[in-house]
Design an enzyme around this catalytic site. Structure first.
Site, PDB file in Angstrom:
ATOM      1  N   THR A 200    -124.192  31.224 -52.992  1.00  0.00           N
ATOM      2  CA  THR A 200    -123.310  31.089 -51.834  1.00  0.00           C
ATOM      3  C   THR A 200    -124.023  31.408 -50.524  1.00  0.00           C
ATOM      4  O   THR A 200    -124.841  32.323 -50.456  1.00  0.00           O
ATOM      5  CB  THR A 200    -122.105  32.039 -52.009  1.00  0.00           C
TER       6      THR A 200
ATOM      7  N   ILE B 290    -123.098  38.380 -52.479  1.00  0.00           N
ATOM      8  CA  ILE B 290    -123.940  38.485 -53.681  1.00  0.00           C
ATOM      9  C   ILE B 290    -123.620  39.779 -54.446  1.00  0.00           C
ATOM     10  O   ILE B 290    -123.984  40.871 -54.002  1.00  0.00           O
ATOM     11  CB  ILE B 290    -125.452  38.444 -53.317  1.00  0.00           C
TER      12      ILE B 290
ATOM     13  N   GLN C 285     -93.728  45.137 -59.477  1.00  0.00           N
ATOM     14  CA  GLN C 285     -92.272  44.988 -59.328  1.00  0.00           C
ATOM     15  C   GLN C 285     -91.534  45.878 -60.335  1.00  0.00           C
ATOM     16  O   GLN C 285     -90.563  46.546 -59.983  1.00  0.00           O
ATOM     17  CB  GLN C 285     -91.902  43.507 -59.543  1.00  0.00           C
TER      18      GLN C 285
ATOM     19  N   GLU D 216    -116.890  32.593 -58.375  1.00  0.00           N
ATOM     20  CA  GLU D 216    -117.400  31.649 -59.387  1.00  0.00           C
ATOM     21  C   GLU D 216    -116.557  30.363 -59.395  1.00  0.00           C
ATOM     22  O   GLU D 216    -116.369  29.733 -60.440  1.00  0.00           O
ATOM     23  CB  GLU D 216    -117.530  32.330 -60.748  1.00  0.00           C
TER      24      GLU D 216
ATOM     25  N   GLU E 288    -108.924  26.060 -56.771  1.00  0.00           N
ATOM     26  CA  GLU E 288    -108.957  24.653 -56.346  1.00  0.00           C
ATOM     27  C   GLU E 288    -110.209  23.957 -56.901  1.00  0.00           C
ATOM     28  O   GLU E 288    -110.148  22.807 -57.346  1.00  0.00           O
ATOM     29  CB  GLU E 288    -108.927  24.581 -54.802  1.00  0.00           C
TER      30      GLU E 288
HETATM   31  N1  COS Z   1    -123.408  21.248 -65.756  1.00  0.00           N
HETATM   32  C1  COS Z   1    -124.445  20.381 -65.579  1.00  0.00           C
HETATM   33  N2  COS Z   1    -124.507  19.468 -64.565  1.00  0.00           N
HETATM   34  C2  COS Z   1    -123.483  19.463 -63.696  1.00  0.00           C
HETATM   35  C3  COS Z   1    -122.392  20.337 -63.802  1.00  0.00           C
HETATM   36  C4  COS Z   1    -122.378  21.238 -64.890  1.00  0.00           C
HETATM   37  N3  COS Z   1    -121.355  22.083 -65.064  1.00  0.00           N
HETATM   38  N4  COS Z   1    -121.532  20.083 -62.801  1.00  0.00           N
HETATM   39  C5  COS Z   1    -122.058  19.075 -62.068  1.00  0.00           C
HETATM   40  N5  COS Z   1    -123.232  18.708 -62.629  1.00  0.00           N
HETATM   41  C6  COS Z   1    -124.132  17.643 -62.167  1.00  0.00           C
HETATM   42  C7  COS Z   1    -123.391  16.289 -62.134  1.00  0.00           C
HETATM   43  O1  COS Z   1    -123.459  15.647 -63.392  1.00  0.00           O
HETATM   44  C8  COS Z   1    -124.164  15.551 -61.070  1.00  0.00           C
HETATM   45  O2  COS Z   1    -125.346  15.088 -61.656  1.00  0.00           O
HETATM   46  P1  COS Z   1    -126.144  13.765 -61.159  1.00  0.00           P
HETATM   47  O3  COS Z   1    -126.938  14.177 -59.977  1.00  0.00           O
HETATM   48  O4  COS Z   1    -127.052  13.418 -62.311  1.00  0.00           O
HETATM   49  O5  COS Z   1    -125.129  12.718 -60.854  1.00  0.00           O
HETATM   50  C9  COS Z   1    -124.506  16.653 -60.099  1.00  0.00           C
HETATM   51  O6  COS Z   1    -124.481  17.881 -60.813  1.00  0.00           O
HETATM   52  C10 COS Z   1    -123.567  16.750 -58.921  1.00  0.00           C
HETATM   53  O7  COS Z   1    -122.256  16.902 -59.420  1.00  0.00           O
HETATM   54  P2  COS Z   1    -120.970  16.684 -58.520  1.00  0.00           P
HETATM   55  O8  COS Z   1    -121.092  15.336 -57.833  1.00  0.00           O
HETATM   56  O9  COS Z   1    -119.762  16.923 -59.341  1.00  0.00           O
HETATM   57  O10 COS Z   1    -121.167  17.807 -57.410  1.00  0.00           O
HETATM   58  P3  COS Z   1    -120.317  18.180 -56.141  1.00  0.00           P
HETATM   59  O11 COS Z   1    -121.260  18.421 -55.021  1.00  0.00           O
HETATM   60  O12 COS Z   1    -119.198  17.209 -55.964  1.00  0.00           O
HETATM   61  O13 COS Z   1    -119.732  19.635 -56.534  1.00  0.00           O
HETATM   62  C11 COS Z   1    -118.232  21.249 -57.461  1.00  0.00           C
HETATM   63  C12 COS Z   1    -118.868  19.851 -57.559  1.00  0.00           C
HETATM   64  C13 COS Z   1    -117.220  21.369 -56.331  1.00  0.00           C
HETATM   65  C14 COS Z   1    -117.535  21.420 -58.808  1.00  0.00           C
HETATM   66  C15 COS Z   1    -119.339  22.331 -57.306  1.00  0.00           C
HETATM   67  O14 COS Z   1    -119.944  22.246 -56.025  1.00  0.00           O
HETATM   68  C16 COS Z   1    -118.815  23.737 -57.496  1.00  0.00           C
HETATM   69  O15 COS Z   1    -118.659  24.183 -58.615  1.00  0.00           O
HETATM   70  N6  COS Z   1    -118.515  24.449 -56.390  1.00  0.00           N
HETATM   71  C17 COS Z   1    -118.113  25.843 -56.441  1.00  0.00           C
HETATM   72  C18 COS Z   1    -119.326  26.705 -56.457  1.00  0.00           C
HETATM   73  C19 COS Z   1    -119.010  28.083 -56.897  1.00  0.00           C
HETATM   74  O16 COS Z   1    -118.443  28.302 -57.959  1.00  0.00           O
HETATM   75  N7  COS Z   1    -119.422  29.045 -56.088  1.00  0.00           N
HETATM   76  C20 COS Z   1    -119.274  30.401 -56.399  1.00  0.00           C
HETATM   77  C21 COS Z   1    -120.648  30.975 -56.476  1.00  0.00           C
HETATM   78  S1  COS Z   1    -120.758  32.409 -57.429  1.00  0.00           S
HETATM   79  S2  COS Z   1    -119.592  33.696 -56.592  1.00  0.00           S
END
Ligand code: COS
Length: 383
Positions: free
Chosen positions: A126, A157, A340, A367, A371
Site C-alpha cells: 500500500t 504497514i 446492544q 488486505e 468492496e
Molecule cells: N493470483 C494470481 N494472479 C492474479 C490474481 C491472483 N489472486 N489476481 C489478479 N491476478 C493477475 C490477473 O490474472 C492479471 O494477469 P494478466 O496480467 O496476465 O492479465 C493481473 O494480475 C491483473 O489483474 P486485474 O486486471 O484483476 O488487476 P486490477 O488492477 O484490476 O486489480 C484488484 C484487481 C482490485 C482485485 C486488486 O488490485 C486488489 O486486490 N486490490 C486490493 C489490494 C489490497 O488488498 N490491498 C491491501 C494491502 S495489504 S493491507
C-alpha cells in the site's frame, strides 16, 4: 464431503487456546489501552511454532495445513486480535510468498529465520495513493548493476516498525502497468530505509502500523522475489492467502463477542428475569450463532481450496474473498449486537465487547476492502 476436524486440528486448537487464555488474553486490554506491541508473547509464539505454522518442516516451519492455521488464528483472535495479526502477516503475507516464489538462497536467508520466529516480516504494498488500486504503484525500483535503487513511501504497514525483513513492491517499468511491478526482500538496517509515521488507530491498537520510507535505498538483485515484472501476481497470490487469515481473525473476534453476549444475557436480570428469557435477545443470539457458523464453513472451505491449489496451481481467489467478505461483515455485525445486548455496559471499557467492536472494523478494510472482495468474486464468477 467430510467436514469433521482431525485429531491434529483438535490438538492445535487445544495448544493455541491454552496459550491464548494463559498468556495473551491477560494482556489484551492493557496493550489496547497503551498501544503497545506484545513482544514477549510474539517471541513465545515463535517458540511454539506459530510464526511459521504452514511453512514446510524442511524450512523450519511446522508444516501444518491451512485449516490448522485458521484454527490457530481464530483462537488467538478470541483472546487478542492485535497479537493475531502479527502471526497472520508473518505466515500469509511474507512466508507464503517466499516459500512459493523464493530461491533456495532466499529461503535459507529469510524463510528459515522467519519460520523459526527469529525474524519478523512485513508486507509493503500500500502507498498513500495506491490502496485498493494496488497496481498504481509510485515507488520506483531502478536497476543499477547488481542492485536496485528504491525510492518511495509505503503506508499502513503492519509490523513495519520492527520487521527484520520487508516484502516490498515497486515499479521496475512504469510503462508496463501491473506487469511492471517487482517484489524485493529488504532487510532491516539497509541504508536508505527508515520507519516513518506510526499510526494511532481505532482498533488492533496492540499492533504496529507505520510508514516505510525508501530514499536511494540499495537492495541487491539477489533479493528480488520472483522474476522482474511478476510482483503484482506475487502480491495478489499472497493476498489470497492473507484474506483467509483475516477471515479467521474476524471469526475469532466474532466468537469472543458472541460468547460474552451469551454469558451476559444469561446472568443480566431485567424485569425480574435473565434477559436471555426474552425472545428479542434469543433471536439476536440465534442469528449471531448462525452467521458465525456460516463464516467458519466458508473459511474452512477456502482453507481446503488453498491446500488443493498448492498442488494443482489453480486459483482460490473466489473462495478466499467470499470467506473474508462474509466473516468480516459478520464480525462487525456480531460485535455491534454484542454491545446492544450488554446495553450501557457494552459501551464502557470495563467489558471487552467495545474492544471487539473496534478490532472487528479493520477486517472489512485491510488486505482488500469488502468492496474489493466483491470485485474479486464478480471477476471470478463472470469468467
Ligand atoms: N493470483 C494470481 N494472479 C492474479 C490474481 C491472483 N489472486 N489476481 C489478479 N491476478 C493477475 C490477473 O490474472 C492479471 O494477469 P494478466 O496480467 O496476465 O492479465 C493481473 O494480475 C491483473 O489483474 P486485474 O486486471 O484483476 O488487476 P486490477 O488492477 O484490476 O486489480 C484488484 C484487481 C482490485 C482485485 C486488486 O488490485 C486488489 O486486490 N486490490 C486490493 C489490494 C489490497 O488488498 N490491498 C491491501 C494491502 S495489504 S493491507
Amino acid at each position: 464431503m467430510d467436514l469433521r476436524l482431525t485429531e491434529e486440528h483438535g490438538m492445535i486448537r487445544k495448544m493455541v487456546r491454552e496459550f491464548a487464555e494463559k498468556e495473551v488474553a491477560p494482556l489484551a486490554a492493557e496493550i489496547d489501552e497503551k498501544g503497545e506491541v506484545p513482544f514477549e508473547n510474539i517471541r513465545k509464539m515463535g517458540e511454539l511454532g506459530l510464526m511459521g505454522l504452514t511453512v514446510s518442516e524442511e524450512y523450519g516451519g511446522a508444516g501444518m495445513d491451512t485449516v490448522s492455521y485458521c484454527i490457530a488464528i481464530e483462537e488467538l483472535s478470541k483472546a487478542c486480535a492485535s497479537t493475531a495479526i502479527v502471526m497472520g502477516v508473518q505466515n500469509s503475507l511474507v512466508c507464503h510468498g517466499i516459500e512459493k516464489f523464493g530461491t533456495e538462497d532466499q529461503k535459507q536467508r529469510f524463510l528459515v529465520p522467519l519460520a523459526e520466529g527469529r525474524f519478523i516480516g512485513a508486507f509493503a504494498l500500500t502507498e498513500p495513493e495506491a490502496g485498493s488500486d494496488a497496481a498504481a504503484q509510485k515507488t520506483t525500483v531502478v536497476r543499477d548493476g547488481d542492485e536496485y535503487m528504491v525510492n518511495g513511501t509505503k503506508n499502513f504497514i503492519t509490523n513495519g516498525g520492527f520487521a527484520d525483513v520487508i516484502l516490498l513492491f515497486g515499479m521496475t517499468d512504469k510503462s508496463q502497468g501491473h506487469r511492471g511491478i517487482s517484489a524485493l526482500l529488504v532487510e532491516k538496517g539497509t541504508p536508505g530505509f527508515s520507519v516513518g509515521k506510526e499510526e494511532d488507530k481505532l482498533g488492533i491498537r496492540g499492533s504496529s502500523t507505520c510508514e516505510a520510507v525508501f530514499e536511494d535505498c540499495r537492495v541487491p538483485v539477489a533479493n528480488r522475489l520472483g522474476a522482474e515484472g511478476h510482483g503484482f501476481k506475487i502480491a495478489m497470490s499472497n493476498l489470497d492467502a492473507g484474506r483467509i487469515s483475516v477471515a479467521a481473525q474476524a471469526l475469532g473476534i466474532a466468537e469472543a463477542a458472541y460468547q460474552a453476549a451469551l454469558e451476559y444475557a444469561k446472568t443480566r436480570q431485567q424485569f425480574g428475569q435473565p434477559i436471555a428469557e426474552f425472545q428479542g435477545i434469543q433471536w439476536m443470539l440465534a442469528d449471531m450463532a448462525t452467521r458465525i457458523e456460516a463464516s467458519r464453513l466458508l473459511i474452512y472451505h477456502a482453507a481446503l481450496a488453498k491446500d488443493r491449489a498448492e498442488k494443482t496451481g489453480e486459483r482460490y481467489s473466489k473462495e478466499a474473498a467470499m470467506a473474508k467478505l462474509y466473516a468480516s461483515e459478520t464480525a462487525s455485525w456480531v460485535t455491534d449486537l454484542a454491545i446492544q445486548i450488554h446495553g450501557g455496559y457494552g459501551y464502557v471499557k470495563e467489558y471487552p465487547v467495545e474492544r471487539y467492536y473496534r478490532d472487528a472494523r479493520i477486517t472489512r478494510i485491510y488486505e482488500g476492502t469488502s468492496e474489493v472482495q466483491r470485485m474479486v468474486i464478480a471477476d471470478q464468477i463472470l469468467r
